[in-house]
Design a protein around this motif. Structure first.
Motif, PDB file in Angstrom:
ATOM      1  N   SER A  94       0.823  -1.206   0.000  1.00 48.25           N
ATOM      2  CA  SER A  94       0.000   0.000   0.000  1.00 48.25           C
ATOM      3  C   SER A  94       0.859   1.258   0.000  1.00 48.25           C
ATOM      4  CB  SER A  94      -0.900   0.032   1.238  1.00 48.25           C
ATOM      5  OG  SER A  94      -1.469   1.315   1.370  1.00 48.25           O
TER       6      SER A  94
ATOM      7  N   HIS B 150      -0.009   3.840   1.236  1.00 52.53           N
ATOM      8  CA  HIS B 150      -0.267   4.473   2.535  1.00 52.53           C
ATOM      9  C   HIS B 150       0.636   3.918   3.632  1.00 52.53           C
ATOM     10  CE1 HIS B 150      -4.334   5.233   0.564  1.00 52.53           C
ATOM     11  NE2 HIS B 150      -3.810   6.417   0.770  1.00 52.53           N
TER      12      HIS B 150
ATOM     13  N   SER C  22      -2.081   2.326   6.189  1.00 51.91           N
ATOM     14  CA  SER C  22      -3.064   1.527   5.460  1.00 51.91           C
ATOM     15  C   SER C  22      -3.874   0.683   6.448  1.00 51.91           C
ATOM     16  CB  SER C  22      -2.324   0.619   4.471  1.00 51.91           C
ATOM     17  OG  SER C  22      -3.070  -0.539   4.197  1.00 51.91           O
TER      18      SER C  22
ATOM     19  N   MET D 105      -6.609  -2.598  -3.904  1.00 52.60           N
ATOM     20  CA  MET D 105      -7.070  -2.849  -5.266  1.00 52.60           C
ATOM     21  C   MET D 105      -6.767  -1.582  -6.050  1.00 52.60           C
ATOM     22  SD  MET D 105     -10.848  -3.680  -6.838  1.00 52.60           S
ATOM     23  CE  MET D 105     -10.773  -5.452  -6.788  1.00 52.60           C
TER      24      MET D 105
ATOM     25  N   ASN E 273      -7.198  -0.220  -9.818  1.00 51.58           N
ATOM     26  CA  ASN E 273      -7.803  -0.487 -11.127  1.00 51.58           C
ATOM     27  C   ASN E 273      -8.113  -1.970 -11.322  1.00 51.58           C
ATOM     28  OD1 ASN E 273      -7.896   2.252 -11.936  1.00 51.58           O
ATOM     29  ND2 ASN E 273      -5.676   2.172 -12.126  1.00 51.58           N
ATOM     30  N   PHE E 274      -8.887  -2.472 -10.373  1.00 47.26           N
ATOM     31  CA  PHE E 274      -9.511  -3.813 -10.399  1.00 47.26           C
ATOM     32  C   PHE E 274      -8.559  -4.969 -10.145  1.00 47.26           C
ATOM     33  CE2 PHE E 274     -11.191  -1.023 -13.820  1.00 47.26           C
ATOM     34  CZ  PHE E 274     -12.245  -0.491 -13.092  1.00 47.26           C
TER      35      PHE E 274
ATOM     36  N   SER F 230     -10.008  -1.844  -0.688  1.00 43.72           N
ATOM     37  CA  SER F 230     -10.574  -1.238  -1.900  1.00 43.72           C
ATOM     38  C   SER F 230     -11.476  -0.073  -1.534  1.00 43.72           C
ATOM     39  CB  SER F 230     -11.349  -2.276  -2.721  1.00 43.72           C
ATOM     40  OG  SER F 230     -12.396  -2.828  -1.960  1.00 43.72           O
ATOM     41  N   GLY F 231     -11.490   0.915  -2.420  1.00 46.62           N
ATOM     42  CA  GLY F 231     -12.318   2.095  -2.183  1.00 46.62           C
ATOM     43  C   GLY F 231     -13.791   1.771  -2.285  1.00 46.62           C
ATOM     44  N   GLY F 232     -14.137   0.916  -3.251  1.00 37.49           N
ATOM     45  CA  GLY F 232     -15.532   0.507  -3.439  1.00 37.49           C
ATOM     46  C   GLY F 232     -15.707  -0.965  -3.117  1.00 37.49           C
TER      47      GLY F 232
ATOM     48  N   GLN G  56     -18.213  -3.468  -9.515  1.00 33.33           N
ATOM     49  CA  GLN G  56     -17.021  -3.481 -10.371  1.00 33.33           C
ATOM     50  C   GLN G  56     -16.470  -4.910 -10.394  1.00 33.33           C
ATOM     51  OE1 GLN G  56     -13.782  -1.218  -8.538  1.00 33.33           O
ATOM     52  NE2 GLN G  56     -14.558  -1.721  -6.497  1.00 33.33           N
TER      53      GLN G  56
HETATM   54  C1  LIG Z   1      -4.426   4.254  -8.606  1.00 33.29           C
HETATM   55  C2  LIG Z   1      -5.583   3.816  -7.779  1.00 33.29           C
HETATM   56  C3  LIG Z   1      -6.494   2.933  -8.330  1.00 33.29           C
HETATM   57  C4  LIG Z   1      -7.575   2.490  -7.576  1.00 33.29           C
HETATM   58  N1  LIG Z   1      -8.429   1.588  -8.133  1.00 33.29           N
HETATM   59  C5  LIG Z   1      -9.486   1.142  -7.398  1.00 33.29           C
HETATM   60  C6  LIG Z   1     -10.364   0.165  -7.940  1.00 33.29           C
HETATM   61  O1  LIG Z   1     -10.224  -0.311  -9.045  1.00 33.29           O
HETATM   62  N2  LIG Z   1     -11.394  -0.243  -7.176  1.00 33.29           N
HETATM   63  C7  LIG Z   1     -11.609   0.240  -5.908  1.00 33.29           C
HETATM   64  O2  LIG Z   1     -12.557  -0.183  -5.256  1.00 33.29           O
HETATM   65  N3  LIG Z   1     -10.767   1.145  -5.359  1.00 33.29           N
HETATM   66  C8  LIG Z   1      -9.710   1.605  -6.066  1.00 33.29           C
HETATM   67  N4  LIG Z   1      -8.837   2.508  -5.517  1.00 33.29           N
HETATM   68  C9  LIG Z   1      -9.028   2.926  -4.104  1.00 33.29           C
HETATM   69  C10 LIG Z   1      -8.134   2.112  -3.165  1.00 33.29           C
HETATM   70  O3  LIG Z   1      -8.313   0.732  -3.371  1.00 33.29           O
HETATM   71  C11 LIG Z   1      -8.476   2.483  -1.736  1.00 33.29           C
HETATM   72  O4  LIG Z   1      -8.001   3.795  -1.523  1.00 33.29           O
HETATM   73  C12 LIG Z   1      -7.932   1.554  -0.667  1.00 33.29           C
HETATM   74  O5  LIG Z   1      -8.226   2.133   0.574  1.00 33.29           O
HETATM   75  C13 LIG Z   1      -6.474   1.361  -0.728  1.00 33.29           C
HETATM   76  O6  LIG Z   1      -6.049   0.586   0.366  1.00 33.29           O
HETATM   77  P1  LIG Z   1      -4.862   1.079   1.286  1.00 33.29           P
HETATM   78  O7  LIG Z   1      -5.432   2.127   2.188  1.00 33.29           O
HETATM   79  O8  LIG Z   1      -4.429  -0.149   2.013  1.00 33.29           O
HETATM   80  O9  LIG Z   1      -3.798   1.616   0.393  1.00 33.29           O
HETATM   81  C14 LIG Z   1      -7.760   2.967  -6.249  1.00 33.29           C
HETATM   82  C15 LIG Z   1      -6.828   3.859  -5.701  1.00 33.29           C
HETATM   83  C16 LIG Z   1      -5.761   4.278  -6.452  1.00 33.29           C
HETATM   84  C17 LIG Z   1      -4.773   5.227  -5.835  1.00 33.29           C
END
Ligand SMILES: Cc1cc2nc3c(=O)[nH]c(=O)nc-3n(C[C@H](O)[C@H](O)[C@H](O)COP(=O)(O)O)c2cc1C
Length: 214
Positions: free
Chosen positions: A9, A11, A15, A93, A95-96, A138-140, A149
């Motif tokens: 990550s 982060h 994270s 995640m 971009n999927f 993942s964000g979503g 997605q």
């Molecule tokens: C370049 C990039 C691509 C991302 N692609 C996706 C995605 O495809 N699907 C999704 O649900 N979130 C996506 N996100 C959001 C991250 O998955 C989300 O911020 C997650 O909290 C990251 O985990 P972390 O806090 O451990 O880094 C993306 C974020 C970034 C920066």
């Protein structure tokens, strides 16, 4: 006993997945109790990215070369994995699918004639299996009723690890992490409940492996 933690990550230690990974490893270390001590090796693949796959590496792979300096990084990462009894991966995640930093680790570790063999029946892993926990932030949502997605991450990573012989893989999903504090809290609660449910599984497998080794 050794555990390897790959944090992918950007982060870093902030994270959510990393924090849960650290909790899982702390449980592992505590549970080793009177058993063999558990040593943890941590690699932050986002903060300290691996070198890209360059022309020399690609040429060496396709020309059947061996014992060449282009494999130094690959060899180091493979040996690190070979010496590991339990593997923990935290990946967002992106971009999927997996983060680019994890993909690079995969490109260095999945090496033909070293960690897998190409046979007429397909690729066969050459490493021993080991309990593996993968935390996916993942964000979503990409799994369950709220999924909107595709998920190319979990099937891909399961296949990639399986290619080298690692098939005891558990995924822990942290979904909706960009949807606000309540969503984060809900994701963490669900993930901790899951962790408590199956933390026992890798731990038991780990002890089995340690017992066999002694
Ligand atoms: C370049 C990039 C691509 C991302 N692609 C996706 C995605 O495809 N699907 C999704 O649900 N979130 C996506 N996100 C959001 C991250 O998955 C989300 O911020 C997650 O909290 C990251 O985990 P972390 O806090 O451990 O880094 C993306 C974020 C970034 C920066």
């Amino acid at each position: 006993m050794r555990a390897l933690l790959l944090n992918c990550s950007p982060h870093g230690k902030q994270s959510h997945g990393y924090r849960l990974a650290a909790e899982a490893i702390a449980t592992l270390v505590q549970s080793s109790g009177s058993g063999p001590a558990c040593e943890v090796l941590e690699r932050d693949l986002a903060a300290e990215p691996l070198p890209p796959i360059d022309r020399g590496y690609a040429a060496a792979i396709t020309s059947h070369a061996s014992d060449t300096a282009v494999f130094d990084w690959s060899e180091q990462l493979i040996v690190e994995l070979e010496q590991t009894d339990a593997l923990v991966i935290n990946t967002p995640m992106h971009n999927f699918t997996v983060s680019a930093s994890l993909k690079l680790w995969i490109d260095h570790v999945l090496r033909i004639r070293r960690t897998f063999a190409a046979t007429p029946e397909g690729k066969v892993g050459l490493l021993r299996d080991r309990p593996t926990l993968v935390l996916v932030g993942s964000g979503g949502f990409h799994s369950g009723e709220r999924a909107r997605q595709p998920d190319f991450l979990t099937p891909y990573l399961r296949h990639a690890l399986g290619c080298v012989g690692i098939s005891s893989v558990q995924f822990l999903l942290l979904q909706g992490l960009t949807l606000g504090d309540d969503a984060v809290a809900a994701a963490l609660t669900t993930a901790r409940r899951e962790l408590a449910r199956f933390a026992r599984i890798p731990r038991m497998a780990l002890f089995d492996a340690a017992t066999r080794a002694t």
